[in-house]
Motif scaffolding. Sequence first.
Motif, PDB file in Angstrom:
ATOM      1  N   CYS A  69      15.972 -24.119  25.367  1.00  0.00           N
ATOM      2  CA  CYS A  69      17.395 -24.869  24.965  1.00  0.00           C
ATOM      3  C   CYS A  69      18.489 -24.798  26.259  1.00  0.00           C
ATOM      4  O   CYS A  69      19.509 -25.151  26.063  1.00  0.00           O
ATOM      5  CB  CYS A  69      18.197 -24.078  23.842  1.00  0.00           C
ATOM      6  N   LYS A 217      14.370 -27.340  21.702  1.00  0.00           N
ATOM      7  CA  LYS A 217      15.620 -26.586  21.624  1.00  0.00           C
ATOM      8  C   LYS A 217      15.493 -25.495  20.477  1.00  0.00           C
ATOM      9  O   LYS A 217      15.932 -24.250  20.672  1.00  0.00           O
ATOM     10  CB  LYS A 217      16.651 -27.399  21.419  1.00  0.00           C
ATOM     11  N   GLY A 220      13.674 -22.074  21.071  1.00  0.00           N
ATOM     12  CA  GLY A 220      14.695 -21.219  21.718  1.00  0.00           C
ATOM     13  C   GLY A 220      15.663 -20.513  20.814  1.00  0.00           C
ATOM     14  O   GLY A 220      16.088 -19.124  21.044  1.00  0.00           O
ATOM     15  N   TYR A 221      16.191 -21.295  20.129  1.00  0.00           N
ATOM     16  CA  TYR A 221      17.216 -20.879  19.295  1.00  0.00           C
ATOM     17  C   TYR A 221      16.715 -19.853  18.011  1.00  0.00           C
ATOM     18  O   TYR A 221      17.289 -18.724  17.887  1.00  0.00           O
ATOM     19  CB  TYR A 221      17.920 -21.995  18.621  1.00  0.00           C
ATOM     20  N   GLU A 224      16.386 -16.595  19.360  1.00  0.00           N
ATOM     21  CA  GLU A 224      17.723 -16.162  20.040  1.00  0.00           C
ATOM     22  C   GLU A 224      17.722 -15.752  21.440  1.00  0.00           C
ATOM     23  O   GLU A 224      18.482 -15.020  22.175  1.00  0.00           O
ATOM     24  CB  GLU A 224      18.235 -14.797  19.139  1.00  0.00           C
ATOM     25  N   CYS A 226      18.851 -18.573  23.760  1.00  0.00           N
ATOM     26  CA  CYS A 226      19.492 -19.697  24.158  1.00  0.00           C
ATOM     27  C   CYS A 226      20.765 -18.960  24.787  1.00  0.00           C
ATOM     28  O   CYS A 226      21.281 -17.896  24.428  1.00  0.00           O
ATOM     29  CB  CYS A 226      20.219 -20.736  23.130  1.00  0.00           C
ATOM     30  N   PRO A 228      24.526 -18.041  25.130  1.00  0.00           N
ATOM     31  CA  PRO A 228      25.374 -17.574  23.849  1.00  0.00           C
ATOM     32  C   PRO A 228      26.180 -18.774  23.230  1.00  0.00           C
ATOM     33  O   PRO A 228      26.215 -19.219  22.021  1.00  0.00           O
ATOM     34  CB  PRO A 228      26.399 -16.608  24.379  1.00  0.00           C
ATOM     35  N   ASN A 229      26.829 -19.735  24.304  1.00  0.00           N
ATOM     36  CA  ASN A 229      27.479 -20.907  23.971  1.00  0.00           C
ATOM     37  C   ASN A 229      26.683 -21.776  23.196  1.00  0.00           C
ATOM     38  O   ASN A 229      26.845 -22.398  22.060  1.00  0.00           O
ATOM     39  CB  ASN A 229      28.132 -21.479  24.770  1.00  0.00           C
ATOM     40  N   GLN A 231      23.744 -21.293  21.727  1.00  0.00           N
ATOM     41  CA  GLN A 231      23.190 -20.504  20.520  1.00  0.00           C
ATOM     42  C   GLN A 231      24.318 -20.800  19.283  1.00  0.00           C
ATOM     43  O   GLN A 231      23.845 -21.016  18.023  1.00  0.00           O
ATOM     44  CB  GLN A 231      23.133 -18.969  20.633  1.00  0.00           C
ATOM     45  N   LYS A 232      25.641 -20.695  19.771  1.00  0.00           N
ATOM     46  CA  LYS A 232      26.646 -20.910  18.716  1.00  0.00           C
ATOM     47  C   LYS A 232      26.562 -22.346  18.110  1.00  0.00           C
ATOM     48  O   LYS A 232      26.994 -22.571  17.135  1.00  0.00           O
ATOM     49  CB  LYS A 232      28.055 -20.497  19.276  1.00  0.00           C
ATOM     50  N   ILE A 234      24.549 -24.678  18.153  1.00  0.00           N
ATOM     51  CA  ILE A 234      23.426 -25.047  17.214  1.00  0.00           C
ATOM     52  C   ILE A 234      23.437 -24.370  15.780  1.00  0.00           C
ATOM     53  O   ILE A 234      23.408 -24.939  14.937  1.00  0.00           O
ATOM     54  CB  ILE A 234      21.882 -24.679  17.917  1.00  0.00           C
ATOM     55  N   ASP A 235      23.960 -23.118  15.726  1.00  0.00           N
ATOM     56  CA  ASP A 235      24.452 -22.101  14.614  1.00  0.00           C
ATOM     57  C   ASP A 235      25.486 -23.282  13.810  1.00  0.00           C
ATOM     58  O   ASP A 235      25.086 -23.483  12.572  1.00  0.00           O
ATOM     59  CB  ASP A 235      25.010 -21.086  14.713  1.00  0.00           C
TER      60      ASP A 235
END
Length: 252
Positions: A69, A217, A220-221, A224, A226, A228-229, A231-232, A234-235
């Motif tokens: 990602c 992507k 990777g997500y 966990e 990716c 941090p930004n 990861q957020k 995509i959340d």
Amino acid sequence: MGVSERNNNYHYIISLFIFLIPFFLDNAHCIRFPDRVTQPARDQPDQQHLQTAVFALGSFWRSEAVFGCLPGVVRTTVGYSGGSKPNPEYRSFGDHAESVQVEYDPRLINFRKLLDIFWSSHDPRQVYGQGPDVGNQYRSIIFVNGTEESRMASVSKEQEQTRSRSSIVTTQILQLGTFHPAEPEHQKFELKQNTFLLQLIGNLPEEELERSNLATKLNGYVAELCPPNIQKQIDAKINEIIKKGWPILREL
Ligand code: MHO
């Protein structure tokens, strides 16, 4: 000659003149219209600019997720590399190492940045294994393509070594030979453990899943891994889709 006939003649002469203008002007008849520009599909980025890097840093399930990602990484593939066995398979890949091939857009990310991610994503000082995984197949390798990459890899390895002198950085730097892609069940392994996300992207057939930037992507997500930004981000996107009830996630 009647008025309308004369008018017709004028029209004819003027049209002919306009038609011939380009042939009188120097170069004008050399004008080329650009070839039709076809838009790459959203999930199939323009192939031409892509570059490839290969790394080994432990279990390839995880290695694939480490790079998936990062902005600029288009696709990842797991496989066997760094050994001599001709047709490696998961149950017998001889002297190869579990590796990940990273296809990236050099306009968005470069080899140096990939090297930073490589160093920060595993323990290059661990001997004969990585994390809980024991064996030569989990060794740490930077595969390089040509002298410039080889130089960058050596410099980064020296820097890594200077961070601590109490143990040795075991990472090998090898010219890339053949990268043997692993069996389908090992591709996007992390994502495949998450049936909800597989469904959310439309249960792509295996071949499409392997080439999909979105799946790269999300792989990777799910792990966990990716930044941090991202990861957020995509959340948030996934939550939005769940809320709206929109059936399929097409892009991130
Ligand atoms: N620790 C992993 C290693 C898998 S790998 C692709 C496991 O669960 O067996 O070598």
